[in-house]
Every structure is written in structure tokens, then in C-alpha cells.
Design a protein around this motif. Structure first.
Motif, mmCIF file in Angstrom:
data_model
loop_
_atom_site.group_PDB
_atom_site.id
_atom_site.type_symbol
_atom_site.label_atom_id
_atom_site.label_comp_id
_atom_site.label_asym_id
_atom_site.label_seq_id
_atom_site.Cartn_x
_atom_site.Cartn_y
_atom_site.Cartn_z
ATOM 1 N N SER A 34 10.783 3.746 11.823
ATOM 2 C CA SER A 34 10.755 3.356 10.411
ATOM 3 C C SER A 34 10.710 1.834 10.271
ATOM 4 C CB SER A 34 11.961 3.936 9.667
ATOM 5 O OG SER A 34 13.179 3.324 10.050
ATOM 6 N N LEU A 35 11.451 1.131 11.110
ATOM 7 C CA LEU A 35 11.445 -0.335 11.047
ATOM 8 C C LEU A 35 10.049 -0.896 11.286
ATOM 9 C CD1 LEU A 35 14.665 -1.424 13.024
ATOM 10 C CD2 LEU A 35 14.426 -1.058 10.571
ATOM 11 N N GLN A 36 9.343 -0.366 12.289
ATOM 12 C CA GLN A 36 8.067 -0.971 12.654
ATOM 13 C C GLN A 36 6.943 -0.636 11.686
ATOM 14 O OE1 GLN A 36 7.528 1.868 16.501
ATOM 15 N NE2 GLN A 36 5.995 0.271 16.385
ATOM 16 N N ARG A 37 7.221 0.223 10.708
ATOM 17 C CA ARG A 37 6.245 0.494 9.649
ATOM 18 C C ARG A 37 6.791 0.122 8.265
ATOM 19 N NH1 ARG A 37 3.518 0.059 13.311
ATOM 20 N NH2 ARG A 37 2.033 1.530 14.240
ATOM 21 N N GLY A 38 7.876 -0.635 8.238
ATOM 22 C CA GLY A 38 8.385 -1.156 6.968
ATOM 23 C C GLY A 38 8.975 -0.116 6.043
ATOM 24 N N VAL A 39 9.559 0.947 6.627
ATOM 25 C CA VAL A 39 10.233 1.977 5.829
ATOM 26 C C VAL A 39 11.740 1.710 5.945
ATOM 27 C CG1 VAL A 39 10.341 4.439 5.324
ATOM 28 C CG2 VAL A 39 8.423 3.530 6.650
ATOM 29 N N VAL A 40 12.401 1.394 4.848
ATOM 30 C CA VAL A 40 13.811 0.996 4.906
ATOM 31 C C VAL A 40 14.675 2.214 5.225
ATOM 32 C CG1 VAL A 40 15.744 -0.046 3.668
ATOM 33 C CG2 VAL A 40 13.396 -0.848 3.244
ATOM 34 N N PRO A 41 15.429 2.184 6.339
ATOM 35 C CA PRO A 41 16.221 3.356 6.733
ATOM 36 C C PRO A 41 17.599 3.399 6.080
ATOM 37 C CG PRO A 41 16.341 1.693 8.453
ATOM 38 C CD PRO A 41 15.445 1.133 7.383
ATOM 39 N N ILE A 42 18.011 4.603 5.754
ATOM 40 C CA ILE A 42 19.378 4.873 5.295
ATOM 41 C C ILE A 42 19.916 5.985 6.192
ATOM 42 C CG2 ILE A 42 20.854 5.579 3.376
ATOM 43 C CD1 ILE A 42 18.640 4.682 1.460
ATOM 44 N N LYS A 75 0.819 -1.228 0.000
ATOM 45 C CA LYS A 75 0.000 0.000 0.000
ATOM 46 C C LYS A 75 0.848 1.273 0.000
ATOM 47 C CE LYS A 75 -3.306 -2.595 2.810
ATOM 48 N NZ LYS A 75 -3.867 -2.759 4.171
ATOM 49 N N LYS A 76 2.146 1.104 -0.029
ATOM 50 C CA LYS A 76 3.026 2.261 0.075
ATOM 51 C C LYS A 76 3.208 2.982 -1.267
ATOM 52 C CE LYS A 76 5.731 0.766 4.086
ATOM 53 N NZ LYS A 76 5.583 2.006 4.867
ATOM 54 N N SER A 77 3.514 4.280 -1.172
ATOM 55 C CA SER A 77 3.791 5.068 -2.373
ATOM 56 C C SER A 77 5.300 5.267 -2.515
ATOM 57 C CB SER A 77 3.093 6.425 -2.289
ATOM 58 O OG SER A 77 3.694 7.227 -1.285
ATOM 59 N N ASN A 78 5.714 5.767 -3.643
ATOM 60 C CA ASN A 78 7.138 6.018 -3.894
ATOM 61 C C ASN A 78 7.561 7.311 -3.191
ATOM 62 O OD1 ASN A 78 7.261 3.712 -5.419
ATOM 63 N ND2 ASN A 78 7.132 4.775 -7.390
ATOM 64 N N THR A 79 7.664 7.199 -1.890
ATOM 65 C CA THR A 79 7.966 8.371 -1.064
ATOM 66 C C THR A 79 9.212 8.139 -0.227
ATOM 67 O OG1 THR A 79 5.625 8.973 -0.907
ATOM 68 C CG2 THR A 79 7.099 9.907 0.744
ATOM 69 N N ILE A 80 10.084 9.145 -0.212
ATOM 70 C CA ILE A 80 11.260 9.175 0.650
ATOM 71 C C ILE A 80 10.924 10.117 1.805
ATOM 72 C CG2 ILE A 80 13.692 9.833 0.798
ATOM 73 C CD1 ILE A 80 13.722 9.324 -2.316
ATOM 74 N N LEU A 81 11.129 9.651 3.017
ATOM 75 C CA LEU A 81 10.652 10.369 4.199
ATOM 76 C C LEU A 81 11.798 10.824 5.099
ATOM 77 C CD1 LEU A 81 8.188 11.230 5.994
ATOM 78 C CD2 LEU A 81 8.338 8.949 7.040
ATOM 79 N N LYS A 83 8.358 4.562 1.630
ATOM 80 C CA LYS A 83 9.163 3.355 1.387
ATOM 81 C C LYS A 83 10.582 3.466 1.938
ATOM 82 C CE LYS A 83 6.961 1.449 -2.778
ATOM 83 N NZ LYS A 83 7.168 1.076 -4.197
ATOM 84 N N ILE A 84 11.124 4.673 1.913
ATOM 85 C CA ILE A 84 12.524 4.865 2.308
ATOM 86 C C ILE A 84 12.598 5.984 3.343
ATOM 87 C CG2 ILE A 84 14.841 5.521 1.513
ATOM 88 C CD1 ILE A 84 14.049 4.446 -1.263
ATOM 89 N N PHE A 85 13.405 5.772 4.388
ATOM 90 C CA PHE A 85 13.573 6.769 5.447
ATOM 91 C C PHE A 85 15.030 7.222 5.490
ATOM 92 C CE2 PHE A 85 14.642 8.050 9.769
ATOM 93 C CZ PHE A 85 13.661 9.007 9.987
ATOM 94 N N LEU A 86 15.244 8.537 5.691
ATOM 95 C CA LEU A 86 16.595 9.079 5.732
ATOM 96 C C LEU A 86 16.905 9.706 7.087
ATOM 97 C CD1 LEU A 86 16.731 10.955 2.284
ATOM 98 C CD2 LEU A 86 17.181 8.536 2.769
ATOM 99 N N MET A 87 18.110 9.422 7.603
ATOM 100 C CA MET A 87 18.613 10.101 8.799
ATOM 101 C C MET A 87 20.021 10.594 8.508
ATOM 102 S SD MET A 87 19.295 8.873 12.722
ATOM 103 C CE MET A 87 17.654 9.160 13.351
ATOM 104 N N THR A 88 20.247 11.888 8.751
ATOM 105 C CA THR A 88 21.535 12.498 8.437
ATOM 106 C C THR A 88 22.180 13.156 9.656
ATOM 107 O OG1 THR A 88 20.257 14.416 7.691
ATOM 108 C CG2 THR A 88 21.038 12.908 5.989
ATOM 109 N N SER A 89 21.745 12.810 10.848
ATOM 110 C CA SER A 89 22.204 13.478 12.075
ATOM 111 C C SER A 89 23.713 13.389 12.261
ATOM 112 C CB SER A 89 21.527 12.854 13.298
ATOM 113 O OG SER A 89 20.136 13.017 13.253
ATOM 114 N N LYS A 90 24.257 14.452 12.854
ATOM 115 C CA LYS A 90 25.671 14.440 13.226
ATOM 116 C C LYS A 90 25.912 13.415 14.326
ATOM 117 C CE LYS A 90 29.948 15.868 13.798
ATOM 118 N NZ LYS A 90 30.991 15.503 12.804
#
Length: 382
Positions: free
Chosen positions: A304-312, A207-213, A286-293
Motif C-alpha cells: 500500500s505504501l509503494q502505491r500511495g494508499v494510506v494504511p490503517i 488519478k485515484k478514486s474514492n476507494t477503500i481497499l 486511497k485507503i487500505f485496511l488491515m485487521t489481522s489478529k
């Protein structure tokens, strides 16, 4: 069953930040197991003032005894002055008579350098440039000095607490060396629990869209959301990414500058959603981003894991290795390698089977951080 009281610097508002949210979750988990969990005893160190439910508490010892408090959980485990205030106002007498103190460090034990903090300021004064130059010239000396100061604080907290809780086992060596701790039996690692209710079923993936979060405070010196925007700036022009979009959920001091950058560079298919409940966004992305120092844990990664969003994420905290198994349920990218970061996004976006496999593993791996499992660890020390 034991009575537990929490110490913090402000009232409990689960939506105010990570420490508050985790406090609320742990309280809920312990109450479900029969513990008598009181609320927050607020301490104002500067005013030497204690407040419980808006009522000032003059005699902390009497308050603790009157409420038959067995355990105090100090949620400001980075400040020895905070715990000292509690002890000086009656907590020491209660502790000497058998009360237990558990101090919790909710941050990465190594603070961000002064050089980084000042060099990342958007508008700098001459004093800022002076601090930057001084911190660069005397880097080694200042690093050793600051580590001694921080280590001294950890040692005071460790010595005056019955248990000292850190977020990751990977922090043990830094804390012990900095604080000169030989007998480290009181130092315990307990990660943070999942913040949403339940872990999604794999049916959510279709049900997911092509979204980077991105879900973050928009405060660039720490969270560096500008790096996610720059990665998307490059990717948004790729033909293979034309049916993808980026959403940024959160607010903060750098919102205006981010929007200005996006407008100036004509970056398409990116939206700023403001301060919102992030759960619906996780369900859709679909994809999750974290850029923290740096991060002490990374609540948004487990969300992100518990909603199936693959983290980078950039590999800027050893705690991230407790959450992400690189190449299995997400990607960890070497600090500073923005090109690699962008390529990992494109790799996932353009390979549906790879994304599906990693998203399923993300969901399965979230079970490690269920509230039930985390409360098991808390019961061992309480």
C-alpha cells in the motif's frame, strides 16, 4: 561468488503466499549481484524425502558437494524438525565441513493462543467448547507451557544455524527470553522487501478514486476481514461517505459468510473481487485496511505504501511499527477499538488535504524497503 540453495516444504510458486514471494524476490536480488542461486530443495519431513526439480535426492551431502553449495537458506525457521531432517539426511556432514545455514522465521514468533483459535471457529463441536473452557481456566499455565515448547524449538534452530533471521528487531526480546539465548549475535533482523516493481510517483495520487481497499485471504480467524466489513457497514450510511466504496480482493473459506452478512444487512457499495492481481487495485484506491489478529510482517502494508494508499491497521504486531509511523504515513489503532478504526477511515476520507499529505509520506517511506536495501542486509550475512 557463492552458491546458495533454499530449503522449503514445497515448490517455489511466487503467487502461492508471502514466504514464496519473498523467496523469489531475494533470489532475484542476489542473482543480480552475481550470486549463483539454486532453486528449492523440497523436504517432506513425514516421508523423510528430499526432492529437487521433481527428482528425489537420496544423498543430500553428495548433492550439496556436487553443486558446490556454500550457503543453505532454510525458509521453515519455525520448525526444528524440518531442519533436523535436512541435517540427518546429510546436511550435518556438509555443515560440519564448513557449509553455512541461515534459518528464517517468516511469522510472528508468538503463536496465536489455542483459546483464540478455537473460540473463533464458526461451527464448534462439544470438544471445541471443552478446549475453550480448559484454555480459559488454565490460561496462565498453558501460556507458560506453550512458550517453553516454542522457545525450545527456537533454541534448537538457533543452535544449529549460523544465522537466525527474524522479520523485526522488535521480536528479539521474545525469542531470546523464550529460547534462553544469552549470546544473541546470530539473531539478525531483516524486513521483507517491496513486492511490486518500483515506487509510484506522486502523480498517481491525482488519478485515484474514492476507494477503500482490503487485500487479504478471506480466513476470518486470522485476517478478520469481518471487522473491515463492519466498519464499512457503519460508514456507508454516513452522508459524508456516499461517494466512497469498498473493494475486497482475495478468496478463502469465509467468502460465502461475508457475502451472506453483506446481503443480510443491506450494506451498499461493497464488492468482492475474488483472487486477482492486487496491483491495479492499489493504484486506484486511497485507503487500505488491515485487521489481522497477527502478522509476521504485513506485505500488504508495504504494498500500500509503494502505491500511495494510506494504511490503517489494528496495532496487533510490533512489526507494524517498522512500517507505519502513526499519524504520518498511516494509522495504527489500538486492538479492539472498532469505533476508532472507523473514525480514522472517515477522518481520511473527509479531509482531502490530510489524505494527500499522508499519501505523499507513504510513498516516500516505502523507499526504506526497496529490494536493493534489503539485499544489502542479506549480503552482510551471506
Amino acid at each position: 561468488m557463492k552458491t546458495i540453495l533454499w530449503l522449503y516444504s514445497k515448490p517455489l510458486n511466487p503467487e502461492a503466499g508471502g514466504t514464496e514471494r519473498i523467496t523469489s524476490l531475494v533470489q532475484r536480488g542476489l542473482r543480480a549481484r552475481g550470486y549463483n542461486c539454486m532453486d528449492i530443495l523440497e523436504l517432506d519431513v513425514s516421508k523423510r524425502k528430499a526432492v529437487y526439480h521433481a527428482k528425489e535426492i537420496e544423498d543430500i551431502y553428495g548433492f550439496l558437494k556436487e553443486n558446490s553449495v556454500d550457503v543453505v537458506i532454510n525458509q521453515v525457521g519455525h520448525s526444528p524438525d524440518f531442519l533436523k531432517c535436512f541435517l540427518d539426511k546429510g546436511g550435518k556432514r556438509w555443515h560440519d565441513e564448513g557449509g553455512r545455514i541461515i534459518s528464517c522465521l517468516h511469522f510472528h514468533p508468538q503463536p496465536v493462543s489455542v483459546h483464540y483459535q478455537f473460540s473463533t471457529k464458526k461451527y464448534k463441536t462439544w470438544h471445541d467448547y471443552y478446549v475453550i473452557a480448559k484454555s480459559w481456566l488454565f490460561h496462565d499455565y498453558l501460556y507458560r507451557r506453550d512458550r517453553r515448547v516454542v522457545g525450545k524449538g527456537y533454541r534448537e534452530l538457533y543452535d544449529t544455524s549460523d544465522v537466525y533471521v527474524m522479520l523485526s528487531e522488535s521480536y528479539r526480546d521474545y525469542i531470546c527470553k523464550g529460547a534462553g539465548i544469552i549470546d544473541d549475535r546470530k539473531l539478525i533482523a531483516i524486513g521483507n522487501p517491496l513486492t511490486f516493481s518500483g515506487i509510484a510517483d506522486t502523480s498517481i495520487l491525482s488519478k485515484k478514486s474514492n476507494t477503500i481497499l482490503v487485500v487479504s485471504r478471506l480466513m476470518d480467524w486470522q485476517k478478520r476481514v469481518s471487522l473491515s466489513i463492519k466498519a464499512w457497514e457503519k460508514l456507508s450510511k454516513e452522508q459524508s461517505m456516499q461517494d466512497w466504496k469498498m473493494q475486497i480482493v482475495g478468496d478463502g473459506e469465509d467468502m460465502a459468510s461475508y457475502k451472506e452478512y453483506v446481503a443480510k444487512h443491506n450494506i451498499e457499495r461493497i464488492s468482492f473481487e475474488g483472487q486477482q492481481s492486487p496491483e491495479p487495485y492499489y493504484r486506484d484506491a486511497k485507503i487500505f485496511l488491515m485487521t489481522s489478529k497477527t502478522e509476521g510482517w504485513g506485505l500488504t502494508l508495504t504494498e500500500s505504501l509503494q502505491r500511495g494508499v494510506v494504511p490503517i491497521a489494528f496495532d496487533t504486531s510490533t512489526a507494524f511499527h517498522d512500517i507505519i509511523e502513526d499519524g504520518e504515513n498511516g494509522f495504527l489503532v489500538k486492538e479492539g477499538e472498532l469505533e476508532t478504526f472507523a473514525s480514522k477511515i472517515e477522518q481520511l476520507a473527509c479531509n482531502e488535504q490530510l489524505w494527500q499529505d499522508m499519501a505523499e509520506k507513504a510513498l516516500a517511506s516505502a523507499n526504506r524497503f526497496s529490494l536493493d536495501r534489503i539485499i544489502n542486509e542479506w549480503e552482510k550475512i551471506i
